[in-house]
Design an enzyme around this catalytic site. Structure first.
Site, PDB file in Angstrom:
ATOM      1  N   TYR A 196      -0.555   8.516  -2.418  1.00 11.85           N
ATOM      2  CA  TYR A 196      -0.574   8.234  -3.857  1.00 11.85           C
ATOM      3  C   TYR A 196      -1.717   8.995  -4.545  1.00 11.85           C
ATOM      4  O   TYR A 196      -1.651   9.298  -5.726  1.00 11.85           O
ATOM      5  CB  TYR A 196      -0.803   6.735  -4.117  1.00 11.85           C
ATOM      6  CG  TYR A 196       0.387   5.818  -3.941  1.00 11.85           C
ATOM      7  CD1 TYR A 196       1.564   6.238  -3.322  1.00 11.85           C
ATOM      8  CD2 TYR A 196       0.325   4.509  -4.402  1.00 11.85           C
ATOM      9  CE1 TYR A 196       2.638   5.365  -3.167  1.00 11.85           C
ATOM     10  CE2 TYR A 196       1.401   3.640  -4.261  1.00 11.85           C
ATOM     11  CZ  TYR A 196       2.556   4.070  -3.641  1.00 11.85           C
ATOM     12  OH  TYR A 196       3.605   3.194  -3.501  1.00 11.85           O
ATOM     13  N   GLY A 197      -2.785   9.219  -3.796  1.00 17.01           N
ATOM     14  CA  GLY A 197      -4.011   9.764  -4.376  1.00 17.01           C
ATOM     15  C   GLY A 197      -3.855  11.131  -5.017  1.00 17.01           C
ATOM     16  O   GLY A 197      -4.690  11.558  -5.809  1.00 17.01           O
TER      17      GLY A 197
ATOM     18  N   ASP B  34       0.878  -1.176   0.000  1.00 16.04           N
ATOM     19  CA  ASP B  34       0.000   0.000   0.000  1.00 16.04           C
ATOM     20  C   ASP B  34       0.914   1.224   0.000  1.00 16.04           C
ATOM     21  O   ASP B  34       2.116   1.115   0.242  1.00 16.04           O
ATOM     22  CB  ASP B  34      -0.904  -0.004   1.244  1.00 16.04           C
ATOM     23  CG  ASP B  34      -1.813   1.222   1.321  1.00 16.04           C
ATOM     24  OD1 ASP B  34      -2.323   1.649   0.268  1.00 16.04           O
ATOM     25  OD2 ASP B  34      -2.000   1.780   2.419  1.00 16.04           O
ATOM     26  N   SER B  35       0.313   2.391  -0.220  1.00 20.46           N
ATOM     27  CA  SER B  35       1.076   3.630  -0.118  1.00 20.46           C
ATOM     28  C   SER B  35       1.497   3.889   1.329  1.00 20.46           C
ATOM     29  O   SER B  35       2.235   4.839   1.581  1.00 20.46           O
ATOM     30  CB  SER B  35       0.216   4.800  -0.591  1.00 20.46           C
ATOM     31  OG  SER B  35      -0.913   4.924   0.264  1.00 20.46           O
TER      32      SER B  35
ATOM     33  N   GLU C 112      -1.281   8.794   8.217  1.00 23.83           N
ATOM     34  CA  GLU C 112       0.155   8.485   8.090  1.00 23.83           C
ATOM     35  C   GLU C 112       0.987   9.196   9.150  1.00 23.83           C
ATOM     36  O   GLU C 112       2.094   8.773   9.451  1.00 23.83           O
ATOM     37  CB  GLU C 112       0.658   8.875   6.684  1.00 23.83           C
ATOM     38  CG  GLU C 112       0.211   7.923   5.584  1.00 23.83           C
ATOM     39  CD  GLU C 112       0.801   6.523   5.723  1.00 23.83           C
ATOM     40  OE1 GLU C 112       1.992   6.403   6.058  1.00 23.83           O
ATOM     41  OE2 GLU C 112       0.046   5.553   5.507  1.00 23.83           O
TER      42      GLU C 112
ATOM     43  N   CYS D  29      -4.493  -1.235  -1.988  1.00 25.17           N
ATOM     44  CA  CYS D  29      -4.610   0.213  -2.176  1.00 25.17           C
ATOM     45  C   CYS D  29      -5.573   0.440  -3.338  1.00 25.17           C
ATOM     46  O   CYS D  29      -5.311  -0.020  -4.469  1.00 25.17           O
ATOM     47  CB  CYS D  29      -3.236   0.778  -2.504  1.00 25.17           C
ATOM     48  SG  CYS D  29      -3.198   2.524  -2.905  1.00 25.17           S
ATOM     49  N   ASN D  30      -6.680   1.121  -3.077  1.00 20.14           N
ATOM     50  CA  ASN D  30      -7.650   1.400  -4.146  1.00 20.14           C
ATOM     51  C   ASN D  30      -7.017   2.253  -5.239  1.00 20.14           C
ATOM     52  O   ASN D  30      -7.286   2.059  -6.435  1.00 20.14           O
ATOM     53  CB  ASN D  30      -8.848   2.157  -3.584  1.00 20.14           C
ATOM     54  CG  ASN D  30      -9.694   1.326  -2.641  1.00 20.14           C
ATOM     55  OD1 ASN D  30     -10.726   0.800  -3.026  1.00 20.14           O
ATOM     56  ND2 ASN D  30      -9.264   1.192  -1.395  1.00 20.14           N
ATOM     57  N   THR D  31      -6.191   3.218  -4.824  1.00 20.41           N
ATOM     58  CA  THR D  31      -5.599   4.148  -5.789  1.00 20.41           C
ATOM     59  C   THR D  31      -4.672   3.405  -6.742  1.00 20.41           C
ATOM     60  O   THR D  31      -4.708   3.619  -7.964  1.00 20.41           O
ATOM     61  CB  THR D  31      -4.836   5.258  -5.040  1.00 20.41           C
ATOM     62  OG1 THR D  31      -5.676   5.788  -4.017  1.00 20.41           O
ATOM     63  CG2 THR D  31      -4.426   6.371  -5.975  1.00 20.41           C
TER      64      THR D  31
ATOM     65  N   CYS E 128     -10.915   3.668   0.281  1.00 20.96           N
ATOM     66  CA  CYS E 128      -9.483   3.804   0.518  1.00 20.96           C
ATOM     67  C   CYS E 128      -9.173   2.935   1.729  1.00 20.96           C
ATOM     68  O   CYS E 128      -9.919   2.977   2.723  1.00 20.96           O
ATOM     69  CB  CYS E 128      -9.139   5.269   0.803  1.00 20.96           C
ATOM     70  SG  CYS E 128      -7.464   5.531   1.427  1.00 20.96           S
ATOM     71  N   THR E 129      -8.107   2.153   1.639  1.00 23.24           N
ATOM     72  CA  THR E 129      -7.847   1.182   2.710  1.00 23.24           C
ATOM     73  C   THR E 129      -7.406   1.845   4.014  1.00 23.24           C
ATOM     74  O   THR E 129      -7.377   1.188   5.057  1.00 23.24           O
ATOM     75  CB  THR E 129      -6.804   0.139   2.267  1.00 23.24           C
ATOM     76  OG1 THR E 129      -5.622   0.811   1.798  1.00 23.24           O
ATOM     77  CG2 THR E 129      -7.364  -0.734   1.159  1.00 23.24           C
ATOM     78  N   HIS E 130      -7.046   3.111   3.960  1.00 23.82           N
ATOM     79  CA  HIS E 130      -6.748   3.827   5.211  1.00 23.82           C
ATOM     80  C   HIS E 130      -8.029   4.109   6.017  1.00 23.82           C
ATOM     81  O   HIS E 130      -7.978   4.221   7.247  1.00 23.82           O
ATOM     82  CB  HIS E 130      -6.086   5.176   4.921  1.00 23.82           C
ATOM     83  CG  HIS E 130      -4.629   5.103   4.562  1.00 23.82           C
ATOM     84  ND1 HIS E 130      -4.187   4.597   3.364  1.00 23.82           N
ATOM     85  CD2 HIS E 130      -3.513   5.491   5.244  1.00 23.82           C
ATOM     86  CE1 HIS E 130      -2.850   4.683   3.318  1.00 23.82           C
ATOM     87  NE2 HIS E 130      -2.431   5.219   4.454  1.00 23.82           N
TER      88      HIS E 130
HETATM   89  N1  DGL Z   1      -4.682   3.272   0.985  1.00 22.18           N
HETATM   90  C1  DGL Z   1      -4.659   3.990  -0.263  1.00 22.18           C
HETATM   91  C2  DGL Z   1      -5.956   3.689  -1.037  1.00 22.18           C
HETATM   92  O1  DGL Z   1      -6.635   2.713  -0.749  1.00 22.18           O
HETATM   93  C3  DGL Z   1      -4.381   5.423   0.009  1.00 22.18           C
HETATM   94  C4  DGL Z   1      -3.957   6.162  -1.206  1.00 22.18           C
HETATM   95  C5  DGL Z   1      -3.104   7.342  -0.967  1.00 22.18           C
HETATM   96  O2  DGL Z   1      -1.960   7.158  -0.550  1.00 22.18           O
HETATM   97  O3  DGL Z   1      -3.563   8.448  -1.269  1.00 22.18           O
HETATM   98  O4  DGL Z   1      -6.311   4.369  -1.968  1.00 22.18           O
END
Ligand code: DGL
Length: 266
Positions: free
Chosen positions: A46-47, A14-15, A155, A77-79, A187-189
């Site tokens: 990442y988004g 993930d990011s 984060e 990570c969805n992104t 988003c997984t966060h």
């Molecule tokens: N956990 C990432 C997701 O699911 C976060 C993306 C990011 O870093 O912006 O999209």
């Protein structure tokens, strides 16, 4: 894959620390699997990045996990999934499992005909998200909202920050006012925000996230590829971050895990 492939770890990236919400479900559903989790926190979020950069970072993370012998890669990570999974599948010789916002179940179960999606800009602007919304959102109004600043807050480890509740409430107010009955956490966060979300979400709003379905998909792919590890000794979990290991430790504790994150340069 060699004869010992079943003993190889499941790679997850993930990011940052958000994908630990997926790692958590995987370790619960598949308690014998070794795992290698990679948090690219130094490059989060990442988004906010262009698709080409998200793809390059996703390739770099995949190469890192393959160098560690991973037998399957979970893009937690969805992104990264919505911007890069097709190219990853085409470019690397292992199975991939990804995650994207759970529009389908939310749309299927909605009574009000209005669902909300909270996700990053990178996910909401991706063509995969547009296709999924079109395919599964027929007759449904999908209200989107970018979770500005949320990944950065998580984060930095500020999960109990008093300002977080107000910030979330501000982001979600317009879609709640429109009468959504499902809120998709894209988003997984964001599942890490559930305790705060539950303090103000109306009882009629169902929160939808994909952690368990992704873990089930990992199991199905491992079974299909004859890669499932049996109960032959305790699993090992490598928890790697190029950010602050203390943030990862905090998130792991929140999810009910011990475990010692290690700082890696990559
Ligand atoms: N956990 C990432 C997701 O699911 C976060 C993306 C990011 O870093 O912006 O999209």
């Amino acid at each position: 894959m060699d004869a010992n492939a079943k003993e190889s770890p499941v790679g997850i990236f993930d990011s940052g620390v958000g994908g630990l919400t997926i790692w958590d479900e995987i370790t619960r559903l598949l308690p014998w699997e070794h795992t290698c989790y990679l948090a690219d926190s130094a490059n989060a979020p990442y988004g906010e990045k262009p698709p080409g950069t998200i793809l390059e970072l996703s390739r770099k993370n995949t190469r890192f996990l393959l160098d560690r012998g991973c037998k399957l890669i979970v893009v937690a990570c969805n992104t990264a999934t919505t911007n890069a999974i097709a190219q990853l599948r085409a470019g690397f010789p292992v199975p991939f499992v990804g995650i994207e916002p759970a529009i389908k179940p939310a749309a299927l179960h909605s009574r009000s005909g209005r669902i909300g999606v909270l996700a990053t800009r990178g996910t909401l602007s991706s063509s995969l998200f547009a296709t999924t919304s079109k395919n599964y959102g027929t007759g449904i109004e999908i209200l989107e909202r970018e979770g500005e600043g949320l990944v950065e807050r998580i984060e930095s480890g500020a999960l109990d920050d008093p300002g977080l509740r107000d910030e979330l409430a501000r982001l979600l107010r317009p879609m709640l006012a429109e009468g959504i009955d499902h809120l998709v956490l894209g988003c997984t966060h964001y599942p890490l925000l559930l305790p705060v979300l539950r303090t103000f979400l109306p009882p009629g709003v169902q929160v939808v996230d994909c952690g368990l379905p992704v873990a089930r998909q990992v199991r199905a792919v491992l079974e299909r590829e004859n890669l499932l590890r049996g109960p032959y000794g305790a699993p090992e979990h490598q928890l790697l971050t190029n950010g602050d290991p203390s943030v990862m430790r905090t998130v792991l504790r929140r999810l009910g895990h011990a475990g010692d994150p290690v700082r890696e340069t990559f």
